[in-house]
Design a protein around this motif. Structure first.
Motif, PDB file in Angstrom:
ATOM      1  N   UNK A  14     -28.096  22.430  49.482  1.00 26.39           N
ATOM      2  CA  UNK A  14     -27.820  21.376  48.958  1.00 26.39           C
ATOM      3  C   UNK A  14     -27.986  20.108  49.639  1.00 26.39           C
ATOM      4  N   UNK A  15     -28.673  20.034  50.710  1.00 24.70           N
ATOM      5  CA  UNK A  15     -29.195  19.104  51.250  1.00 24.70           C
ATOM      6  C   UNK A  15     -30.727  18.508  50.465  1.00 24.70           C
ATOM      7  N   UNK A  16     -31.330  19.473  49.540  1.00 26.88           N
ATOM      8  CA  UNK A  16     -32.419  19.089  48.847  1.00 26.88           C
ATOM      9  C   UNK A  16     -31.798  18.335  47.467  1.00 26.88           C
ATOM     10  N   UNK A  17     -30.513  18.657  47.278  1.00 30.72           N
ATOM     11  CA  UNK A  17     -30.164  17.609  46.243  1.00 30.72           C
ATOM     12  C   UNK A  17     -30.036  16.053  46.640  1.00 30.72           C
ATOM     13  N   UNK A  18     -29.757  15.924  47.787  1.00 33.29           N
ATOM     14  CA  UNK A  18     -29.637  14.505  48.253  1.00 33.29           C
ATOM     15  C   UNK A  18     -31.047  13.996  48.167  1.00 33.29           C
ATOM     16  N   UNK A  19     -31.834  14.586  48.271  1.00 33.28           N
ATOM     17  CA  UNK A  19     -33.327  14.022  47.902  1.00 33.28           C
ATOM     18  C   UNK A  19     -33.751  14.123  46.353  1.00 33.28           C
ATOM     19  N   UNK A  20     -33.634  15.004  45.927  1.00 32.14           N
ATOM     20  CA  UNK A  20     -34.120  15.228  44.366  1.00 32.14           C
ATOM     21  C   UNK A  20     -33.150  14.329  43.510  1.00 32.14           C
ATOM     22  N   UNK A  21     -31.942  13.994  43.550  1.00 39.30           N
ATOM     23  CA  UNK A  21     -31.278  13.180  42.498  1.00 39.30           C
ATOM     24  C   UNK A  21     -31.737  11.884  42.665  1.00 39.30           C
ATOM     25  N   UNK A  22     -31.885  11.024  43.642  1.00 42.44           N
ATOM     26  CA  UNK A  22     -32.435   9.505  43.439  1.00 42.44           C
ATOM     27  C   UNK A  22     -33.859   9.682  43.256  1.00 42.44           C
ATOM     28  N   UNK A  23     -34.636  10.630  43.632  1.00 38.90           N
ATOM     29  CA  UNK A  23     -36.069  10.542  43.104  1.00 38.90           C
ATOM     30  C   UNK A  23     -36.292  10.686  41.837  1.00 38.90           C
ATOM     31  N   UNK A  24     -35.470  11.622  41.201  1.00 40.84           N
ATOM     32  CA  UNK A  24     -35.579  11.833  39.682  1.00 40.84           C
ATOM     33  C   UNK A  24     -35.226  10.457  39.054  1.00 40.84           C
ATOM     34  N   UNK A  25     -34.038  10.077  39.590  1.00 38.32           N
ATOM     35  CA  UNK A  25     -33.583   8.703  39.034  1.00 38.32           C
ATOM     36  C   UNK A  25     -34.644   7.633  38.731  1.00 38.32           C
ATOM     37  N   UNK A  26     -35.419   7.329  40.142  1.00 37.90           N
ATOM     38  CA  UNK A  26     -36.663   6.392  40.411  1.00 37.90           C
ATOM     39  C   UNK A  26     -37.564   7.011  39.185  1.00 37.90           C
ATOM     40  N   UNK A  27     -37.927   8.111  39.157  1.00 33.54           N
ATOM     41  CA  UNK A  27     -38.892   8.640  38.212  1.00 33.54           C
ATOM     42  C   UNK A  27     -38.574   8.475  36.752  1.00 33.54           C
ATOM     43  N   UNK A  28     -37.105   8.252  36.427  1.00 30.21           N
ATOM     44  CA  UNK A  28     -36.620   8.076  35.266  1.00 30.21           C
ATOM     45  C   UNK A  28     -36.849   6.589  34.775  1.00 30.21           C
ATOM     46  N   UNK A  29     -36.440   5.692  35.813  1.00 30.43           N
ATOM     47  CA  UNK A  29     -36.682   4.468  35.761  1.00 30.43           C
ATOM     48  C   UNK A  29     -38.223   4.032  35.309  1.00 30.43           C
ATOM     49  N   UNK A  89     -25.166   7.998  43.472  1.00 35.77           N
ATOM     50  CA  UNK A  89     -25.788   8.650  44.831  1.00 35.77           C
ATOM     51  C   UNK A  89     -25.129   8.073  46.110  1.00 35.77           C
ATOM     52  N   UNK A  90     -25.608   6.767  46.186  1.00 32.81           N
ATOM     53  CA  UNK A  90     -25.585   5.987  47.336  1.00 32.81           C
ATOM     54  C   UNK A  90     -23.997   5.474  47.545  1.00 32.81           C
ATOM     55  N   UNK A  91     -23.311   5.288  46.346  1.00 34.35           N
ATOM     56  CA  UNK A  91     -21.970   5.133  46.359  1.00 34.35           C
ATOM     57  C   UNK A  91     -21.292   6.148  46.884  1.00 34.35           C
ATOM     58  N   UNK A  92     -21.606   7.303  46.553  1.00 36.77           N
ATOM     59  CA  UNK A  92     -21.015   8.503  47.129  1.00 36.77           C
ATOM     60  C   UNK A  92     -21.139   8.561  48.713  1.00 36.77           C
ATOM     61  N   UNK A  93     -22.307   8.583  49.189  1.00 31.99           N
ATOM     62  CA  UNK A  93     -22.373   8.507  50.707  1.00 31.99           C
ATOM     63  C   UNK A  93     -21.946   7.534  51.217  1.00 31.99           C
ATOM     64  N   UNK A  94     -21.797   6.641  50.886  1.00 33.47           N
ATOM     65  CA  UNK A  94     -21.047   5.348  51.573  1.00 33.47           C
ATOM     66  C   UNK A  94     -19.585   5.746  51.453  1.00 33.47           C
ATOM     67  N   UNK A  95     -18.966   6.159  50.485  1.00 34.27           N
ATOM     68  CA  UNK A  95     -17.752   6.894  50.402  1.00 34.27           C
ATOM     69  C   UNK A  95     -17.319   7.787  51.451  1.00 34.27           C
ATOM     70  N   UNK A  96     -18.479   8.697  51.678  1.00 35.42           N
ATOM     71  CA  UNK A  96     -18.392   9.852  52.608  1.00 35.42           C
ATOM     72  C   UNK A  96     -18.311   9.190  54.033  1.00 35.42           C
ATOM     73  N   UNK A  97     -19.303   8.331  54.251  1.00 38.05           N
ATOM     74  CA  UNK A  97     -19.483   7.628  55.548  1.00 38.05           C
ATOM     75  C   UNK A  97     -17.851   6.993  55.890  1.00 38.05           C
ATOM     76  N   UNK A  98     -17.413   6.296  55.214  1.00 39.09           N
ATOM     77  CA  UNK A  98     -16.082   5.568  55.062  1.00 39.09           C
ATOM     78  C   UNK A  98     -15.022   6.559  55.703  1.00 39.09           C
ATOM     79  N   UNK A  99     -15.012   7.693  54.694  1.00 34.72           N
ATOM     80  CA  UNK A  99     -14.035   8.735  55.153  1.00 34.72           C
ATOM     81  C   UNK A  99     -14.218   9.409  56.575  1.00 34.72           C
ATOM     82  N   UNK A 100     -15.393   9.410  56.888  1.00 33.25           N
ATOM     83  CA  UNK A 100     -15.820  10.098  58.124  1.00 33.25           C
ATOM     84  C   UNK A 100     -15.299   9.263  59.231  1.00 33.25           C
ATOM     85  N   UNK A 101     -15.493   7.964  59.077  1.00 30.59           N
ATOM     86  CA  UNK A 101     -15.172   7.022  60.186  1.00 30.59           C
ATOM     87  C   UNK A 101     -13.712   6.887  60.195  1.00 30.59           C
ATOM     88  N   UNK A 102     -13.060   7.050  59.196  1.00 34.95           N
ATOM     89  CA  UNK A 102     -11.575   6.949  59.116  1.00 34.95           C
ATOM     90  C   UNK A 102     -11.026   7.748  59.915  1.00 34.95           C
TER      91      UNK A 102
END
Length: 157
Positions: free
Chosen positions: A84-99, A129-142
């Motif tokens: 699943x760690x490769x999904x963290x790289x593949x999703x935004x890369x494919x998004x940029x390729x689509x753009x 993708x980035x909003x999800x990671x920010x939400x995870x960081x906030x939950x971890x800090x809490x």
């Protein structure tokens, strides 16, 4: 030469030959990968939240006692990266390729809808993708703040 036939688009021009189509397809795949990344951890078997919080609190307690007694920290265990760690790289890369494919489609004056849809899907994948990671960081800090607030209860005998 018949004017009516000249103005009619060629039926053999399949959408597979257009960059805009590939931009939409890539953007859709990127967005699906983001959603798989979000839902994926819930499908894996995991201990209860109370068990996980207890393990974190116990590790904090052991680390504090080791530091207090002057003992060296244990060597960290090396773990293989999950798939699943490769999904963290593949999703935004494919998004940029689509753009980028959408941009090329717009430059080549293909159907404007392909360019807009591809750009929208690619940008949505990157943003989600980035909003999800920010939400995870906030939950971890809490969670860490809650554990640190209760550190007195952890050290009670």
């Amino acid at each position: 030469m018949d004017i009516q036939n000249a103005a009619t688009p060629e039926p053999s021009a399949a959408p597979f030959r257009k960059l805009g189509f590939w931009a939409v397809l890539t953007g859709a795949i990127a967005l699906c990968l983001v959603f798989v990344q979000i839902v994926g951890p819930t499908l894996e078997p995991a201990p209860s939240a109370a068990t996980q919080i207890g393990e974190i609190a116990g590790e904090i307690k052991r680390s504090a006692w080791r530091s207090f007694l002057g003992m060296p920290a244990p060597e960290p265990e090396e773990q293989a990266a999950p798939a699943s760690s490769y999904l963290a790289l593949a999703a935004p890369i494919l998004g940029v390729i689509a753009i980028l494919l959408s941009l090329a489609s717009g430059i080549l004056r293909e159907n404007w809808r392909y360019s807009v849809y591809g750009t929208t899907l690619g940008a949505a994948a990157v943003i989600f993708h980035f909003v999800w990671w920010i939400a995870l960081l906030v939950a971890g800090v809490l969670l860490l703040v809650a554990i640190i607030e209760n550190i007195g209860d952890i050290f009670s005998f």
